[in-house]
Design a protein around this motif. Structure first.
Motif, PDB file in Angstrom:
ATOM      1  N   ALA A  61       0.841  -1.196   0.000  1.00  8.58           N
ATOM      2  CA  ALA A  61       0.000   0.000   0.000  1.00  8.58           C
ATOM      3  C   ALA A  61       0.875   1.244   0.000  1.00  8.58           C
ATOM      4  O   ALA A  61       1.992   1.247   0.511  1.00  8.58           O
ATOM      5  CB  ALA A  61      -0.898  -0.005   1.237  1.00  8.58           C
ATOM      6  N   ALA A  62       0.363   2.288  -0.610  1.00  3.83           N
ATOM      7  CA  ALA A  62       1.066   3.577  -0.623  1.00  3.83           C
ATOM      8  C   ALA A  62       0.037   4.683  -0.475  1.00  3.83           C
ATOM      9  O   ALA A  62      -0.944   4.712  -1.225  1.00  3.83           O
ATOM     10  CB  ALA A  62       1.865   3.745  -1.914  1.00  3.83           C
ATOM     11  N   PRO A  63       0.213   5.568   0.493  1.00  2.00           N
ATOM     12  CA  PRO A  63       1.298   5.567   1.477  1.00  2.00           C
ATOM     13  C   PRO A  63       1.050   4.547   2.577  1.00  2.00           C
ATOM     14  O   PRO A  63      -0.045   4.015   2.714  1.00  2.00           O
ATOM     15  CB  PRO A  63       1.246   6.998   2.012  1.00  2.00           C
ATOM     16  N   GLN A  64       2.080   4.280   3.363  1.00  2.00           N
ATOM     17  CA  GLN A  64       2.003   3.345   4.472  1.00  2.00           C
ATOM     18  C   GLN A  64       1.691   4.088   5.769  1.00  2.00           C
ATOM     19  O   GLN A  64       2.207   5.176   6.014  1.00  2.00           O
ATOM     20  CB  GLN A  64       3.337   2.613   4.639  1.00  2.00           C
ATOM     21  N   ASP A  65       0.855   3.491   6.611  1.00  3.15           N
ATOM     22  CA  ASP A  65       0.645   3.972   7.962  1.00  3.15           C
ATOM     23  C   ASP A  65       1.668   3.280   8.858  1.00  3.15           C
ATOM     24  O   ASP A  65       1.612   2.054   9.030  1.00  3.15           O
ATOM     25  CB  ASP A  65      -0.776   3.641   8.431  1.00  3.15           C
ATOM     26  N   PRO A  66       2.639   4.001   9.428  1.00  2.18           N
ATOM     27  CA  PRO A  66       3.696   3.355  10.209  1.00  2.18           C
ATOM     28  C   PRO A  66       3.185   2.581  11.414  1.00  2.18           C
ATOM     29  O   PRO A  66       3.874   1.679  11.903  1.00  2.18           O
ATOM     30  CB  PRO A  66       4.578   4.530  10.658  1.00  2.18           C
ATOM     31  N   LEU A  67       1.983   2.902  11.896  1.00  2.00           N
ATOM     32  CA  LEU A  67       1.436   2.197  13.044  1.00  2.00           C
ATOM     33  C   LEU A  67       0.754   0.885  12.658  1.00  2.00           C
ATOM     34  O   LEU A  67       0.469   0.052  13.519  1.00  2.00           O
ATOM     35  CB  LEU A  67       0.458   3.088  13.794  1.00  2.00           C
ATOM     36  N   ARG A  68       0.494   0.702  11.382  1.00  2.98           N
ATOM     37  CA  ARG A  68      -0.135  -0.531  10.910  1.00  2.98           C
ATOM     38  C   ARG A  68       0.797  -1.310   9.986  1.00  2.98           C
ATOM     39  O   ARG A  68       0.803  -2.542  10.000  1.00  2.98           O
ATOM     40  CB  ARG A  68      -1.441  -0.219  10.173  1.00  2.98           C
ATOM     41  N   GLY A  69       1.541  -0.613   9.188  1.00  7.66           N
ATOM     42  CA  GLY A  69       2.514  -1.228   8.302  1.00  7.66           C
ATOM     43  C   GLY A  69       3.903  -0.730   8.641  1.00  7.66           C
ATOM     44  O   GLY A  69       4.323  -0.780   9.780  1.00  7.66           O
ATOM     45  N   VAL A  70       4.599  -0.214   7.609  1.00  8.54           N
ATOM     46  CA  VAL A  70       5.959   0.286   7.791  1.00  8.54           C
ATOM     47  C   VAL A  70       6.121   1.556   6.975  1.00  8.54           C
ATOM     48  O   VAL A  70       5.995   1.533   5.744  1.00  8.54           O
ATOM     49  CB  VAL A  70       7.009  -0.760   7.340  1.00  8.54           C
ATOM     50  N   GLY A  71       6.388   2.671   7.652  1.00  7.11           N
ATOM     51  CA  GLY A  71       6.705   3.891   6.940  1.00  7.11           C
ATOM     52  C   GLY A  71       8.038   3.743   6.224  1.00  7.11           C
ATOM     53  O   GLY A  71       8.920   2.995   6.661  1.00  7.11           O
ATOM     54  N   VAL A  72       8.200   4.448   5.115  1.00  8.99           N
ATOM     55  CA  VAL A  72       9.414   4.268   4.319  1.00  8.99           C
ATOM     56  C   VAL A  72       9.988   5.615   3.917  1.00  8.99           C
ATOM     57  O   VAL A  72       9.265   6.553   3.583  1.00  8.99           O
ATOM     58  CB  VAL A  72       9.120   3.386   3.076  1.00  8.99           C
ATOM     59  N   PHE A  73      11.305   5.718   4.000  1.00 10.62           N
ATOM     60  CA  PHE A  73      12.033   6.870   3.494  1.00 10.62           C
ATOM     61  C   PHE A  73      13.469   6.441   3.239  1.00 10.62           C
ATOM     62  O   PHE A  73      13.888   5.354   3.640  1.00 10.62           O
ATOM     63  CB  PHE A  73      11.986   8.047   4.479  1.00 10.62           C
ATOM     64  N   ASP A  74      14.215   7.290   2.549  1.00 11.82           N
ATOM     65  CA  ASP A  74      15.600   6.987   2.209  1.00 11.82           C
ATOM     66  C   ASP A  74      16.508   7.921   2.989  1.00 11.82           C
ATOM     67  O   ASP A  74      16.577   9.117   2.696  1.00 11.82           O
ATOM     68  CB  ASP A  74      15.823   7.140   0.707  1.00 11.82           C
TER      69      ASP A  74
END
Length: 275
Positions: A61-74
């Protein structure tokens, strides 16, 4: 106190993301804690691949909810690394970051070139205590990663050194622990001594056999998810369950340093269907 966990290793291949996966699995699902998770290796990050939320078609999924999935950044991109402090706006009880190899220089540039101090100041203001978890193998340069982290973070964080037992028994980490050679001279041990001086913890992460690890990779499974996957044999599911149980025991022994309150009981064991 709220807790932020920075999982890192300057060298790749130490098992850093394996530990991040097991830790997230234990905290979020084993203990039922609200954990905001972040993969700082961009879209190629393995924490995202295995624990990111997916849509009905199985796509990330995009965007990700960090509390349910995994937030992502570089973390390597200047315009994205600010998320290390922007994550504080979530107010989550526990923040977990899986940082890419060689992350220390980038972390010191999160808020310009002021070093890590301004970043930790932001965490202090929001009531977070940071834990730096360094995952090590049994090679000499890996033990040096613990010392490198301490050079950056100094006395402002808690430390956990994670021995990845995929590389041998706990006593085989000679350069980390120190040893006496056949010549009677002492070698290594500086990392263990420095960790002890700063009140750090040593944790042993059990080894997950290569076959079961490969199956998780093949089906893009989180460890707990793999325990109930129909494509895995009962013995394979049981091996993964044992690995996750042993990881949880090791994490709980580290207590508050890894977000586990000593008086907080673990969630009831999940009963997975058998196929």
């Amino acid at each position: 106190m709220k807790r932020a966990i920075f999982v890192m290793s300057q060298k790749g291949g130490s098992g850093k993301t394996t530990f991040s996966r097991a830790l997230l699995d234990h905290l979020r699902f084993g203990r039922g804690m609200a954990v905001a998770a972040f993969d700082a290796d961009g879209q190629v990050g393995q924490l995202l691949q295995y624990y990111g939320a997916r849509d009905a078609e199985g796509r990330l999924a995009a965007p990700q909810d960090p509390l349910r999935g995994v937030g992502v950044f570089d973390l390597r991109r200047r315009e994205e690394r600010g998320l290390v402090v922007d994550a504080l706006d979530l107010g989550a009880q526990t923040l977990l970051f899986d940082f890419p190899a060689g992350c220390l220089d980038d972390l010191t540039r999160v808020l310009g070139r002021g070093g890590i101090g301004p970043v930790l100041d932001e965490y202090d203001r929001e009531g977070y205590r940071v834990t730096v978890a360094v995952v090590v193998s049994n090679v000499q340069s890996s033990a040096g990663n613990v010392l490198a982290a301490m050079e950056v973070f100094r006395d402002r964080v808690d430390y956990v050194a994670v021995k990845n037992l995929f590389y041998g028994k706990a006593e085989d980490f000679l350069f980390f622990d120190g040893f006496t050679g056949a010549d009677g001279l002492l070698y290594g041990g500086q990392a263990r001594e420095a960790l002890s001086r700063r009140g750090g913890t040593v944790l042993a992460m059990p080894a997950l056999p290569g076959r079961e690890y490969a199956l998780c990779d093949m089906y893009c499974l989180g460890f707990r998810e793999a325990q109930g996957h129909p494509a895995l044999r009962r013995s394979e599911r049981a091996t993964i369950a044992r690995f996750l149980e042993e990881c949880g025991t090791a994490v709980d022994a580290a207590g508050p340093s890894l977000g586990c309150a000593a008086d907080k009981p673990a969630a009831p064991a999940t009963r997975w269907p058998l196929y």
